[in-house]
Design a protein around this motif. Structure first.
Motif, PDB file in Angstrom:
ATOM      1  N   SER A  46     -57.172  -5.882  53.828  1.00 25.57           N
ATOM      2  CA  SER A  46     -57.337  -5.271  55.142  1.00 25.57           C
ATOM      3  C   SER A  46     -57.541  -6.338  56.209  1.00 25.57           C
ATOM      4  N   LEU A  47     -57.330  -5.946  57.454  1.00 25.61           N
ATOM      5  CA  LEU A  47     -57.568  -6.865  58.565  1.00 25.61           C
ATOM      6  C   LEU A  47     -59.026  -7.288  58.594  1.00 25.61           C
ATOM      7  N   TYR A  48     -59.939  -6.376  58.232  1.00 21.61           N
ATOM      8  CA  TYR A  48     -61.362  -6.698  58.199  1.00 21.61           C
ATOM      9  C   TYR A  48     -61.618  -7.869  57.248  1.00 21.61           C
TER      10      TYR A  48
ATOM     11  N   GLU B 269     -75.769  -9.065  57.881  1.00 22.06           N
ATOM     12  CA  GLU B 269     -75.800 -10.277  58.693  1.00 22.06           C
ATOM     13  C   GLU B 269     -75.079 -11.440  58.031  1.00 22.06           C
ATOM     14  N   SER B 270     -75.314 -11.626  56.740  1.00 28.46           N
ATOM     15  CA  SER B 270     -74.701 -12.764  56.057  1.00 28.46           C
ATOM     16  C   SER B 270     -74.745 -12.543  54.557  1.00 28.46           C
ATOM     17  N   GLY B 271     -74.150 -13.459  53.828  1.00 25.73           N
ATOM     18  CA  GLY B 271     -74.146 -13.416  52.374  1.00 25.73           C
ATOM     19  C   GLY B 271     -73.750 -14.774  51.839  1.00 25.73           C
ATOM     20  N   GLY B 272     -73.952 -14.982  50.552  1.00 17.25           N
ATOM     21  CA  GLY B 272     -73.616 -16.281  49.984  1.00 17.25           C
ATOM     22  C   GLY B 272     -73.525 -16.237  48.474  1.00 17.25           C
ATOM     23  N   PHE B 273     -73.252 -17.398  47.904  1.00 25.66           N
ATOM     24  CA  PHE B 273     -73.008 -17.550  46.468  1.00 25.66           C
ATOM     25  C   PHE B 273     -73.511 -18.927  46.056  1.00 25.66           C
ATOM     26  N   GLY B 274     -74.157 -19.001  44.882  1.00 23.94           N
ATOM     27  CA  GLY B 274     -74.638 -20.290  44.407  1.00 23.94           C
ATOM     28  C   GLY B 274     -75.061 -20.213  42.959  1.00 23.94           C
ATOM     29  N   PHE B 275     -75.682 -21.290  42.478  1.00 22.75           N
ATOM     30  CA  PHE B 275     -76.073 -21.393  41.070  1.00 22.75           C
ATOM     31  C   PHE B 275     -77.565 -21.636  40.968  1.00 22.75           C
TER      32      PHE B 275
ATOM     33  N   LEU C  32     -66.707 -22.824  39.930  1.00 19.07           N
ATOM     34  CA  LEU C  32     -66.237 -21.530  40.410  1.00 19.07           C
ATOM     35  C   LEU C  32     -66.270 -21.481  41.929  1.00 19.07           C
ATOM     36  N   ILE C  33     -65.424 -20.626  42.492  1.00 20.39           N
ATOM     37  CA  ILE C  33     -65.443 -20.385  43.932  1.00 20.39           C
ATOM     38  C   ILE C  33     -65.577 -18.881  44.159  1.00 20.39           C
ATOM     39  N   ALA C  34     -66.047 -18.523  45.347  1.00 16.77           N
ATOM     40  CA  ALA C  34     -66.189 -17.117  45.707  1.00 16.77           C
ATOM     41  C   ALA C  34     -65.437 -16.841  46.988  1.00 16.77           C
ATOM     42  N   VAL C  35     -64.725 -15.724  47.012  1.00 11.85           N
ATOM     43  CA  VAL C  35     -64.159 -15.185  48.245  1.00 11.85           C
ATOM     44  C   VAL C  35     -64.930 -13.904  48.521  1.00 11.85           C
ATOM     45  N   MET C  36     -65.573 -13.835  49.683  1.00  8.77           N
ATOM     46  CA  MET C  36     -66.402 -12.663  49.942  1.00  8.77           C
ATOM     47  C   MET C  36     -66.312 -12.229  51.391  1.00  8.77           C
ATOM     48  N   ASP C  37     -66.422 -10.931  51.599  1.00  8.90           N
ATOM     49  CA  ASP C  37     -66.688 -10.371  52.915  1.00  8.90           C
ATOM     50  C   ASP C  37     -67.941  -9.521  52.766  1.00  8.90           C
ATOM     51  N   SER C  38     -68.322  -8.786  53.784  1.00  7.67           N
ATOM     52  CA  SER C  38     -69.576  -8.049  53.712  1.00  7.67           C
ATOM     53  C   SER C  38     -69.519  -6.879  52.732  1.00  7.67           C
TER      54      SER C  38
ATOM     55  N   PHE D 178     -75.375 -14.355  61.718  1.00  9.16           N
ATOM     56  CA  PHE D 178     -74.168 -13.564  61.925  1.00  9.16           C
ATOM     57  C   PHE D 178     -73.198 -13.902  60.799  1.00  9.16           C
ATOM     58  N   TRP D 179     -72.329 -12.954  60.453  1.00 10.48           N
ATOM     59  CA  TRP D 179     -71.489 -13.133  59.266  1.00 10.48           C
ATOM     60  C   TRP D 179     -70.685 -14.430  59.318  1.00 10.48           C
TER      61      TRP D 179
END
Length: 405
Positions: free
Chosen positions: A113-115, A167-173, A129-135, A228-229
């Motif tokens: 999606s455009l979002y 507001e935000s998000g993330g990925f880690g170990f 590993l890598i992450a692709v994320m949206d809200s 902010f995202w």
């Protein structure tokens, strides 16, 4: 294919006669694509290459800049409401200054999606590993093994009459529990009778990938700086980082979320210049050190003075030591569309130009170059990556399984 099998079996017979440490040393020199093929030639090879011990040795092997790739994610419009995201891999050898495609592009599943295109993040690499994320969604990838997993969504809802702003998000170990974590920060609030948001409650939800559990933290500081995202952010040294300002103040800080303790803390930044047109800041990795860029906003507003409005690149030589901040480079203003993408080989800054094409600037020579790589405006992301055999945890009871790309 039969010829390849014969060659691999012959190589296996020869290599298995070597001492195991020599055999492992040779295997560590092979690209992951060959290792994946080589494990099929005998049970002993399969057992060794699939073992956690070998995967860990491979992850922490000594590498050179020649072993690093630059990975770009970009998006293209397929029809009126559908977009396609792809990941491209490039290397550069012998300092020839060229980007050489090394494997076919990978399609990014689920995010069309455009979002997703406008608001996605590319995070990592994190232990391979890598992450692709949206809200809304998070996908974990191992580009080397061409495996991915769409993670389950958070099960936590909100009371009737309330609203949620992610507001935000993330990925880690988390090195303490030896597991990957995904988290998101949100504000749960109500509206007054005129439809304006009233003061809400900050919430943090954490997903532990290996055990397939979402949970809410119960010690969230309600005075956390507002995020902010698309606030510039990155995972580094066991923590997730954002560059932001303290609430009700103009003091610039780096906010950190420790992946093991799950506690927020601040890192102070040095004083930076301010620009009449507005000031932008962005986190980057330089010489394997946490760094940030300070550059002028190039939207509507006062015209930029190219003789005085310059870009500063600051580097923290010793992590979390304020006195180690050093202004590493000062370069001329660049036509950055949104945020810098990544620094490669410690001197080449990549960014997406306003035309949608990939551009770069060499910190040392200040040469600016446009590359034949493009995508929708503001859709390009990049990370520096080295190959890994690390498996994506499937979760003990997860309904979302690891799949092939």
């Amino acid at each position: 294919m039969k010829l390849y099998c014969k060659e691999y079996k012959m190589a296996d017979r020869i290599l298995m006669k070597l001492p195991q440490d020599v055999f492992i040393y040779i295997l560590l020199k092979l690209p992951v694509k060959l290792l994946m093929r080589f494990r099929c030639v005998s049970k002993s090879c399969y057992t060794l290459i699939q073992s956690s011990a070998f995967i860990n040795i491979h992850l922490h092997r000594t590498t050179t800049p020649e072993d690093e790739y630059i990975l770009f994610k970009r998006s293209f419009k397929e029809d009126v409401e559908s977009y396609k995201g792809i990941i491209s891999f490039f290397s550069s050898h012998n300092d020839d200054g060229n980007l050489n495609s090394i494997i076919p592009d990978l399609d990014v599943p689920n995010m069309t999606s455009l979002y997703s295109i406008d608001y996605d993040k590319l995070i990592g690499p994190c232990h391979g590993l890598i992450a692709v994320m949206d809200s809304r969604s998070t996908i974990l990838f191992n580009p080397s093994t061409r495996k991915y997993r769409l993670l389950p969504s958070s099960p936590f809802g909100i009371p009737k009459g309330y609203y949620r702003s992610i507001e935000s998000g993330g990925f880690g170990f988390d090195s303490v529990v030896n597991d990957y974590k995904v988290f998101r920060i949100s504000d749960v609030y109500t509206e007054d009778r005129f439809g304006y948001p009233e003061e809400g409650e900050r919430k943090v939800e954490v997903y532990e990938v290996g055990i397939d559990i979402w949970r809410e933290l119960d010690h969230v500081d309600q005075e956390l700086p507002r995020l902010f995202w698309l606030t510039s952010s990155m995972y580094y040294s066991g923590a997730y980082h954002w560059i932001t300002t303290l609430n009700h103040e103009d003091q610039l800080i780096i906010l950190c979320f420790d992946m093991s303790t799950e506690i927020f803390r601040n890192i102070n930044t040095p004083d930076t210049r301010q620009f009449p047109s507005g000031t932008c800041h962005s986190l980057v990795l330089l010489n394997e050190c946490l760094s940030f860029m300070c550059y002028p906003y190039q939207g509507q507003g006062p015209e930029i003075d190219h003789t005085t409005d310059l870009i500063d690149i600051w580097m923290m030589k010793n992590y979390n030591v304020y006195e180690s901040w050093t202004k590493k480079y000062i370069i001329r203003v660049l036509p950055i569309d949104e945020s810098p993408l990544a620094v490669w080989k410690d001197s080449l800054l990549f960014f997406q130009g306003k035309s949608g094409y990939l551009m770069s600037c060499d910190f040392k020579s200040e040469e600016v170059k446009e590359w034949n790589l493009h995508g929708c405006q503001k859709s390009m992301r990049a990370i520096v990556y080295k190959e890994s055999l690390v498996a994506i945890p499937s979760g003990s009871q997860s309904s979302t399984q690891v799949q092939n790309i």
